[in-house]
Scaffold this active site. Structure first.
Site, PDB file in Angstrom:
ATOM      1  N   CYS A  21       0.841  -1.188   0.000  1.00  0.00           N
ATOM      2  CA  CYS A  21       0.000   0.000   0.000  1.00  0.00           C
ATOM      3  C   CYS A  21       0.882   1.245   0.000  1.00  0.00           C
ATOM      4  CB  CYS A  21      -0.948   0.000   1.196  1.00  0.00           C
ATOM      5  SG  CYS A  21      -0.144   0.346   2.768  1.00  0.00           S
ATOM      6  N   CYS A  24       2.762   1.873   3.257  1.00  0.00           N
ATOM      7  CA  CYS A  24       3.882   0.958   3.487  1.00  0.00           C
ATOM      8  C   CYS A  24       5.072   1.339   2.615  1.00  0.00           C
ATOM      9  CB  CYS A  24       3.449  -0.490   3.233  1.00  0.00           C
ATOM     10  SG  CYS A  24       2.552  -1.196   4.635  1.00  0.00           S
ATOM     11  N   CYS A 136      -2.974  -4.764   1.227  1.00  0.00           N
ATOM     12  CA  CYS A 136      -1.520  -4.619   1.230  1.00  0.00           C
ATOM     13  C   CYS A 136      -0.852  -5.921   1.690  1.00  0.00           C
ATOM     14  CB  CYS A 136      -1.123  -3.476   2.144  1.00  0.00           C
ATOM     15  SG  CYS A 136       0.651  -3.311   2.379  1.00  0.00           S
ATOM     16  N   ASP A 372      -4.653 -13.702  63.347  1.00  0.00           N
ATOM     17  CA  ASP A 372      -5.466 -14.904  63.193  1.00  0.00           C
ATOM     18  C   ASP A 372      -6.936 -14.522  63.187  1.00  0.00           C
ATOM     19  OD1 ASP A 372      -3.252 -16.515  63.153  1.00  0.00           O
ATOM     20  OD2 ASP A 372      -3.317 -16.965  65.306  1.00  0.00           O
TER      21      ASP A 372
HETATM   22 ZN    ZN Z   1       0.496  -1.520   3.872  1.00  0.00          ZN
END
Ligand code: ZN
Length: 557
Positions: A21, A24, A136, A372
């Site tokens: 894409c 990217c 992508c 206790d």
């Molecule tokens: Zn991408």
């Protein structure tokens, strides 16, 4: 204008063909200008296409141009395809190609893939293949349709629905582990190109998907939440998680190439954690990787699946002192063999109103020692601290804390709380520090077998700094290791009651077993009160009168 340089052209070319894409591609060109990621991806794609077509128009035809003749483009936008030389082909063809093939070979092998010119002009306007998903190959859609206003709205709604109190938030992103494999595959694809051009390349310069996602989403998420600051460090975290079952198997080959990295762990569903995958990818050689995995990665048919948004506020710590007025109330829930023995406990009585006020989802309780079930804690009470998990509200004023304390105190007559306050995680450790050296004061009702007179017990008042050897008491031997511990009784005082009873006050080192000192525990505590009084003695009632730990600071009434 995208901040790209001439040297980026072949990379852009190559990644467009590979099915990356637009964002990217920016990442792999190491573009760190955040605005470049924030603009609509279609615009970026257009710019990228214009950018590489410029190469072809200018006659600086080096190998980059040669590469471009076999470039593969997928573009929804015909306007972007104003180049005259671009060839388009399907992603599948690119992927099926062995990664080692030189560009020239690819060009020769696939002349038929060259698209026909459009009717309008000579530009090679080519339509996307219908079967292509357009997802992508690297980010699996995360930087495409999975980041934008609709997602910001979804995140905003999830946060608002939980009604958290916060003034800033940090966005965290959890990605499927196989994204690292795809990233690596794509990186090798780019690296090969850079090597051929003798350009220095460092994988660390590639912008991470997470980073780009945050750059894009910060603004829209902030807007959805009325302008709250979306920052890198905050007490409040909003987690976005993506999965991609279709490509889960991408990681699997790493298990055979790097078995050391994938050891089963208790809490993880899969051995293929992101950490393990990253480690394996650091170890694997490029050649070995390329033998098992295509470079660039194969085209997926679908994008990532966003999971539910997870909100988490860091813990808030609350401290105070408690009194326990009841001889049938354990400090913590008393469960034996999965069955509850007492209906309540100190920590539950204290915790319930606090959890409600802070709208926390859970708590961890700790205290300076414990008594206790049949022992009362009187005086100023016992210091305690609680970690409140995932509090939806984190700031209460002093007045509100006071009110909360009153609510606790009204809720039960078995306990009482004072000095309730918000503390830091660090301050909490002060409660435990030097615990052994602290002193505690007790009051015990003693029974004697032989009749006693007032003057028979007064000598006890003069005993100072009495050192005891205490073998681990029989009653706790099932959960504590057998040992002999030395404890000191600093002082004692007596108050005669009748011929078989008296009150014994003790000031001791913390951790002294009082009951065992009185009855002797079959000689396991020496010396003991039986020896001192030369008769059997037993303890009928025990109260903690004070726990001398000067934390938390007292709050004036
Ligand atoms: Zn991408």
């Amino acid at each position: 204008m995208l901040p790209l340089k001439e040297k980026d052209k072949p990379i852009v070319q190559k990644l467009l063909s590979a099915g990356c894409c637009a964002r990217c591609i920016l990442r792999f060109c190491c573009v760190s200008v955040q605005a470049a990621y924030r603009q609509p991806q279609q615009d970026t794609l257009k710019e990228l296409q214009a950018f590489i077509s410029n190469t072809e128009n200018t006659k600086s035809q080096d190998s980059a141009a040669a590469d471009s003749t076999e470039g593969n483009y997928k573009s929804q936008d015909s306007a972007a395809a104003d180049s005259t030389e671009e060839n388009y082909k399907s992603q599948d063809a690119a992927v099926s190609e062995p990664p080692e093939d030189p560009p020239s070979k690819r060009a020769k092998l696939e002349p038929s893939e060259t698209a026909a010119p459009s009717e309008e002009d000579s530009a090679a306007v080519v339509k996307l293949k219908d079967e292509e998903s357009g997802v992508c190959v690297v980010c699996l859609g995360i930087l495409q349709d999975l980041c934008g206003t609709p997602q910001a709205v979804k995140i905003g709604e999830a946060v608002k629905a939980e009604k958290y109190e916060f003034d800033s938030l940090v966005l965290s992103v959890s990605l499927p582990a196989q994204l690292c494999v795809r990233e690596h595959s794509c990186w090798l694809h780019v690296k090969k190109e850079l090597r051929e051009k003798s350009v220095a390349a460092d994988k660390d310069d590639v912008i991470q998907v997470k980073e780009a996602f945050k750059w894009i989403m910060q603004g829209p998420v902030a807007k959805e939440l009325g302008g709250v600051a979306v920052v890198t460090r905050s007490l409040f975290e909003v987690g976005v998680e993506f999965t991609h079952p279709e490509t889960d198997a991408d990681c699997h080959f790493l298990a055979s190439t790097c078995p050391d990295c994938f050891k089963p762990t208790k809490n993880k569903q899969s051995v293929f954690t992101r950490m393990a995958v990253v480690k394996a990818l650091e170890k694997i050689t490029d050649a070995k990787f390329l033998k098992h995995y295509p470079s660039p990665p194969a085209q997926p048919t679908s994008g990532c699946i966003p999971q539910d948004v997870q909100c988490l506020h860091v813990s808030v710590f609350v401290a105070g002192r408690y009194n326990k007025f009841c001889r049938s109330l354990p400090q913590t829930p008393w469960v034996i063999d999965g069955e509850r023995r007492m209906e309540s406990s100190v920590e539950e009585l204290i915790a319930a109103p606090i959890l409600t006020s802070f709208r926390a989802t859970g708590f961890n309780f700790s205290s300076s020692g414990r008594e206790d079930v049949d022992v009362r804690t009187l005086g100023n009470g016992r210091p305690f601290a609680m970690e409140l998990l995932n509090p939806h509200r984190s700031r209460l004023s002093k007045v509100e804390m006071k009110q909360l304390q009153e609510t606790i105190n009204k809720s039960s007559d078995k306990i009482r709380v004072r000095d309730l306050q918000i503390v830091s995680r660090e301050a909490m450790s002060r409660m435990k520090e030097g615990e052994e050296e602290k002193t505690k004061s007790y009051s015990a009702l003693i029974w004697t077998q032989k009749p006693i007179q007032r003057e028979d017990i007064t000598f006890i008042d003069d005993i100072k700094e009495l050192t005891l050897d205490q073998k681990t008491p029989l009653r706790v031997l099932h959960r504590r290791a057998l040992a002999v511990r030395q404890r000191v009784i600093h002082s004692m005082n007596t108050r005669f009651l009748d011929s078989h009873h008296f009150y014994l006050g003790l000031k001791t080192q913390a951790g002294t077993y009082i009951k065992e000192f009185v009855h002797g525990d079959f000689g396991r505590t020496k010396p003991n009160l039986c020896q001192l009084l030369k008769t059997d003695t037993d303890i009928l009632e025990l109260d903690v009168e004070s726990v001398d730990v000067d934390w938390p600071p007292s709050i004036p009434e």
